[in-house]
Write a protein that holds these residues in place. Structure first.
Motif, PDB file in Angstrom:
ATOM      1  N   SER A 277      61.197  52.586  99.547  1.00 18.75           N
ATOM      2  CA  SER A 277      60.993  54.163  99.812  1.00 18.75           C
ATOM      3  C   SER A 277      62.159  54.837 100.065  1.00 18.75           C
ATOM      4  O   SER A 277      62.139  56.180 100.250  1.00 18.75           O
ATOM      5  CB  SER A 277      59.682  54.534 100.038  1.00 18.75           C
ATOM      6  OG  SER A 277      59.934  54.394 101.494  1.00 18.75           O
ATOM      7  N   TYR A 280      64.197  57.220  97.935  1.00 23.40           N
ATOM      8  CA  TYR A 280      63.586  58.472  97.201  1.00 23.40           C
ATOM      9  C   TYR A 280      63.334  59.407  98.308  1.00 23.40           C
ATOM     10  O   TYR A 280      63.078  59.504  99.359  1.00 23.40           O
ATOM     11  CB  TYR A 280      62.237  57.759  96.670  1.00 23.40           C
ATOM     12  CG  TYR A 280      62.419  56.673  95.581  1.00 23.40           C
ATOM     13  CD1 TYR A 280      63.002  57.011  94.409  1.00 23.40           C
ATOM     14  CD2 TYR A 280      62.173  55.239  96.050  1.00 23.40           C
ATOM     15  CE1 TYR A 280      63.110  55.917  93.595  1.00 23.40           C
ATOM     16  CE2 TYR A 280      62.280  54.404  94.923  1.00 23.40           C
ATOM     17  CZ  TYR A 280      62.931  54.509  94.113  1.00 23.40           C
ATOM     18  OH  TYR A 280      62.990  53.781  92.999  1.00 23.40           O
ATOM     19  N   VAL A 284      58.155  61.906  96.062  1.00 21.03           N
ATOM     20  CA  VAL A 284      57.442  60.450  95.867  1.00 21.03           C
ATOM     21  C   VAL A 284      56.304  60.337  96.931  1.00 21.03           C
ATOM     22  O   VAL A 284      56.541  60.207  98.183  1.00 21.03           O
ATOM     23  CB  VAL A 284      58.275  59.345  95.986  1.00 21.03           C
ATOM     24  CG1 VAL A 284      57.693  58.120  95.612  1.00 21.03           C
ATOM     25  CG2 VAL A 284      59.580  59.370  94.755  1.00 21.03           C
ATOM     26  N   ILE A 286      53.324  58.160  98.659  1.00 21.84           N
ATOM     27  CA  ILE A 286      53.124  56.788  98.887  1.00 21.84           C
ATOM     28  C   ILE A 286      51.795  56.702  99.628  1.00 21.84           C
ATOM     29  O   ILE A 286      51.850  57.201 101.050  1.00 21.84           O
ATOM     30  CB  ILE A 286      54.301  55.820  99.413  1.00 21.84           C
ATOM     31  CG1 ILE A 286      55.442  55.989  98.419  1.00 21.84           C
ATOM     32  CG2 ILE A 286      53.790  54.531  99.604  1.00 21.84           C
ATOM     33  CD1 ILE A 286      56.591  55.155  98.962  1.00 21.84           C
ATOM     34  N   PHE A 312      57.373  50.610  91.926  1.00 21.24           N
ATOM     35  CA  PHE A 312      58.527  51.485  92.238  1.00 21.24           C
ATOM     36  C   PHE A 312      59.524  51.339  90.985  1.00 21.24           C
ATOM     37  O   PHE A 312      60.247  52.239  90.552  1.00 21.24           O
ATOM     38  CB  PHE A 312      59.289  50.865  93.414  1.00 21.24           C
ATOM     39  CG  PHE A 312      58.788  51.379  94.868  1.00 21.24           C
ATOM     40  CD1 PHE A 312      59.213  52.508  95.179  1.00 21.24           C
ATOM     41  CD2 PHE A 312      57.899  50.668  95.623  1.00 21.24           C
ATOM     42  CE1 PHE A 312      58.523  52.967  96.421  1.00 21.24           C
ATOM     43  CE2 PHE A 312      57.486  51.115  96.616  1.00 21.24           C
ATOM     44  CZ  PHE A 312      57.670  52.405  97.070  1.00 21.24           C
ATOM     45  N   ILE A 316      58.677  55.651  89.162  1.00 21.32           N
ATOM     46  CA  ILE A 316      59.214  56.630  90.056  1.00 21.32           C
ATOM     47  C   ILE A 316      60.229  57.523  89.460  1.00 21.32           C
ATOM     48  O   ILE A 316      61.232  56.860  88.475  1.00 21.32           O
ATOM     49  CB  ILE A 316      59.868  55.964  91.315  1.00 21.32           C
ATOM     50  CG1 ILE A 316      58.597  55.136  92.170  1.00 21.32           C
ATOM     51  CG2 ILE A 316      60.513  56.974  92.139  1.00 21.32           C
ATOM     52  CD1 ILE A 316      57.450  56.313  92.713  1.00 21.32           C
TER      53      ILE A 316
END
Length: 393
Positions: A277, A280, A284, A286, A312, A316
């Motif tokens: 992550s 990003y 996004v 999560i 992912f 995304i």
């Protein structure tokens, strides 16, 4: 591995020899019952029987420890047939000569109880008279109303000259055939054990190959993320490298094990999601849900991260709000792991392509056969992957 296999072969050879020993022990000891009259063993008759059985015992030793290993088990069938047939003929001829000499030396008696004269067989022990159902008059003929039935009559020779030798020849062939049958039974057990070991080795080799495919794929993505982060936040990139080292330690030292604790796999999964992550922005979302009290079960390593990696990779977007939600539930001896992600309309449907899910399916098939469930569903712009596997408690 080699020493263990040799020990297994030694134990099997020992078991086979024990079977042969018990069979021959019964053959030689049964005469103690057959030649037992009123509790007295007729040792002379027992000795003659053992002497007559000795050539067949030598035939067994020759066939079992020389001819079968040297020819039959090496698939030299023609050589074995010729050798075994020759051995049977020699034993038959030798037995015939020996039996003739014994008969000339001991004319009053036969070797088996059935070789004695009929009158002697029907006559009971001294002082008791004839056995029940067999009365003889003074001239040796049967008396009473059934005298005609019990009269011995003249001896009946074999219908042809070589009848006795044929019996011994057939007995020798039967011995060889029985020996082959027992040998093949133990060979079948040995071959089945070897095949099972080979299947385990092939399974392990294929699983190792699949994990080798997974590791470079994961590290390539992570290094790309760190490379992108260096230009954005150098300090965060350094921290990320430290996190990556923890993940690498797990991959290098834990994934060689067939099973790892579920808590370790979840810890790896959290580090993995954190690394993935990085690149990003806040667009996004999560969310990860795990049991409050993590069970003590064990699962194969690197089993859950494939679904997250796939989310992912395909769910995304840098331009639209995206999300990834995962939930891990343990129900008895079953583990359910669900990963949902937003599906981008512009992205091609490649959920089952590449190394990720194909690798996962192969690993699941090799490890669990039909005891797993992997379900992929896309509905209302949401892609959901459900994995259900057994868990070792």
């Amino acid at each position: 591995m080699g020493r263990t296999e040799e020990m297994k072969r030694s134990r099997q050879r020992f078991a086979e020899n024990v079977v042969y020993f018990l069979i021959w022990l019964v053959v030689f000891l049964v005469t103690l019952v057959g030649f037992n009259i009123d509790g007295v063993v007729q040792w002379e008759e027992v000795g003659r029987f053992w002497l007559r059985a000795a050539p067949f015992f030598l035939l067994f030793l020759l066939n079992n420890y020389l001819l079968l290993p040297r020819f039959f088990l090496k698939k030299k069938y023609a050589a074995y047939v010729v050798s075994a047939f020759t051995a049977v003929l020699v034993v038959t001829a030798f037995h015939g000569v020996m039996f003739r000499q014994m008969k000339d030396r001991f004319p009053p008696h036969g070797t088996f109880p059935g070789d004695r004269p009929v009158r002697e067989q029907m006559q009971g022990p001294p002082g008791e008279g004839p056995r029940q159902g067999g009365r003889f008059d003074a001239d040796g003929t049967g008396g009473g109303p059934r005298g005609d039935i019990m009269r011995p009559g003249p001896p009946r020779p074999f219908p042809f000259k070589w009848g006795l030798l044929l019996n011994k020849f057939l007995l020798a062939l039967l011995l060889v055939g029985f020996n082959i049958a027992v040998k093949l039974i133990f060979k079948t057990v040995s071959d089945a054990r070897v095949m099972e070991e080979l299947e385990r080795q092939n399974l392990r080799a294929e699983l190792d190959y699949l994990k080798v495919q997974i590791n470079p794929h994961f590290f390539m993505n992570t290094l790309n993320n760190i490379h992108a982060l260096v230009d954005i936040d150098e300090e965060k990139a350094k921290d990320t490298i430290i996190e990556l080292s923890k993940v690498m330690r797990y991959v290098l030292y834990e994934t060689d094990k067939p099973l790892v604790p579920l808590s370790q796999e979840v810890r790896f999964l959290e580090n993995y999601i954190s690394l993935m992550s990085i690149r990003y922005s806040g667009g996004v979302r999560i969310e990860n849900t795990y049991p409050d009290n993590m069970p003590e079960g064990r699962i194969p390593p690197l089993m859950l991260s494939t679904l997250v990696e796939n989310a992912f990779k395909h769910g995304i977007s840098y331009r639209k709000d995206s999300f990834i939600r995962s939930e891990l539930v343990v129900q008895g001896e079953r583990l359910l792991y669900t990963v949902s992600n937003s599906r981008q309309d512009a992205a091609p449907d490649r959920q089952g392509s590449g190394v990720g899910l194909d690798n996962l399916r192969k690993r699941l098939g090799l490890l669990y056969g039909d005891r797993f469930r992997l379900k992929l569903v896309t509905r209302d712009g949401v892609h959901t992957a459900l994995l259900e596997i057994p868990i070792e408690i």
